[in-house]
Design an enzyme around this catalytic site. Structure first.
Site, short mmCIF file in Angstrom:
data_model
loop_
_atom_site.label_atom_id
_atom_site.label_comp_id
_atom_site.label_asym_id
_atom_site.label_seq_id
_atom_site.Cartn_x
_atom_site.Cartn_y
_atom_site.Cartn_z
CD GLU A 6 28.33 2.50 -34.42
OE1 GLU A 6 27.83 3.52 -33.90
OE2 GLU A 6 29.27 1.87 -33.90
CG ASN B 70 32.34 2.92 -32.75
OD1 ASN B 70 31.55 3.43 -31.96
ND2 ASN B 70 31.94 2.06 -33.68
CE LYS C 236 20.54 5.83 -31.14
NZ LYS C 236 21.85 5.34 -30.56
CB THR D 80 19.79 -4.18 -27.51
OG1 THR D 80 18.62 -4.23 -28.34
CG2 THR D 80 19.94 -5.49 -26.79
CB THR E 156 23.60 8.52 -32.60
OG1 THR E 156 23.37 7.11 -32.51
CG2 THR E 156 22.86 9.21 -31.45
#
Length: 417
Positions: free
Chosen positions: A282, A412, A186, A197, A157
């Site tokens: 991220e 995000n 992932k 997780t 993603t």
């Protein structure tokens, strides 16, 4: 007993014998990117799973937990999709998960109720079953023993790179040949330990029984997948699966020493995948290892490590290269574990597991008057280690996390758009 395991170049879930996989573009992602994958075993697998403890479990989690309780020794496939999590979608979402599994079984020519499902992506969006099924049928026509890497790409993603690996364990004395363990995963955000997780699949061609794999996988997860944190958020879809199809003809549980080596090899695969998630967090620019020692129990050590790993103040200090060690102690004190302030010490070092000289930042719960320039130099490195000694016991645990950068907010802030 002499035995060794070695990494397999470009290894994945299809490195163990009897596993094939393929991926396709079903229209869930833009730019023709792979977004649906199918993993198939030539024979039935003993299987186990660890799942999120989030109270709002996604439909695939509910479906898989139910199927594994019913048929833990009859699993043949795992169907996967990205972009749509099929979470918070009610009874329609659960029927969509069932339909996805049926599509995988029909496409692969498999018996009913033998396919597990994994979904990842945006929460609260209905799963486009028709698109997913078309993708699964396409994937079923391309299954190969080299398809594991594509499966890892399909479930990405916000990941910037696929996560897959495999090892080969030689088994002299147990049987002629070797056992192979492979995996894909992932994860880059919404990562915090709570039984699992991320999305992950580990495969092996070892012989095993379902009743053995459950507690085995929980031990592995606790020391790897449950020992990482990116942002403190536990997803609705967190799942790690372990499938053993017995294609090697070798049962490592028949020999105590070999079973221990087998567990170490599976642990190595899981740890590699878990650390790859931390490194790909991220917006992450740095990796932080937190080694808590001197605890009364391993659970206490792990909870303290997790508290530090999920602290935004610690993570932003790491990003800025600021040796603000007081934030580390404050986070430890908020873990809900009884601590004795004047027994605590904190050291820092740069580098990997063994590189770098330790610098004491705090001793007896107070400043150790460390050289500020030297401390800053350590915190400016891409890889940082902290060692927190609680001074009250002999138990320990390791937790890994990453820094918190402005890019995390950017990623995000517009995730659904």
């Amino acid at each position: 007993m002499p035995a060794v395991y070695a990494s397999i170049p470009d290894g994945s879930v299809t490195s163990p014998g009897g596993f094939t996989a393929a991926a396709s573009h079903a229209g869930l992602k833009a730019d023709r990117a792979l977004d649906v994958a199918l993993l198939v075993s030539a024979t039935s697998c003993a299987a186990a799973g660890v799942f999120t403890r989030n109270a709002l479990r996604a439909a695939p989690v509910i479906y898989d937990a139910d199927l594994l309780s019913e048929r833990p020794g009859r699993i043949r496939a795992v169907a996967m999709n990205a972009r749509v999590a099929n979470a918070c979608t009610g009874t329609a979402g659960l029927e969509a998960a069932r339909a996805m599994a049926r599509c995988a079984e029909e496409a692969g020519g498999l018996p009913p109720r033998t396919a597990l499902v994994l979904s990842t992506g945006v929460i609260g969006v209905p799963l486009p079953v028709d698109k997913v099924c078309t993708g699964l049928r396409q994937a079923a026509q391309q299954l190969s023993s080299s398809g594991g890497a594509d499966a890892a790409r399909a479930i990405m993603t916000t990941d910037t790179r696929p996560k897959h690996c495999a090892v080969r364990l030689e088994t002299p004395g147990v049987g002629s040949g070797a056992i192979t363990i492979g995996g894909i995963a992932k994860g880059a955000g919404m990562i915090h330990p709570d039984m699992a997780t991320l999305l992950g699949v580990i495969t092996t061609d070892a012989i095993s029984e379902p009743g053995v794999l459950g507690p085995f996988l929980r031990r592995v997860a606790d020391h790897t997948f449950n020992a990482i944190s990116i942002d403190g958020d536990t997803s609705t879809n967190d799942t790690v699966l372990l499938l053993a199809n017995g294609a090697s003809g070798i049962d490592p549980s028949r020999d105590g020493a070999m079973w221990k080596l087998f567990e170490e090899a599976v642990m190595a695969v899981a740890r590699t995948l878990a650390l790859a998630i931390v490194q790909d967090g991220e917006g992450a620019t740095k990796q932080l290892q937190i080694h808590v020692v001197g605890a009364q129990t391993e659970a206490h050590a792990r909870e303290v490590g997790r508290a530090i790993a999920r602290s935004s103040l610690v993570k932003t200090a790491i990003y800025g290269g600021d040796p603000n060690w007081g934030r580390v102690l404050a986070a430890a004190g908020a873990a809900g574990v009884a601590l004795v302030a004047d027994k605590i010490s904190l050291d820092a070092a740069s580098g990997g597991d063994s590189d770098g000289e330790w610098l004491t930042l705090a001793a007896a719960g107070a400043t150790a008057l460390a050289d500020p320039a030297r401390a800053r130099k350590i915190f400016e490195q891409k890889s940082i280690r902290l060692r927190l000694d609680l001074g009250v016991g002999r138990a320990e645990a390791v937790v890994w996390t990453c820094d918190l950068s402005p890019d995390y907010i950017s990623i995000n802030a517009d995730y659904t758009s």
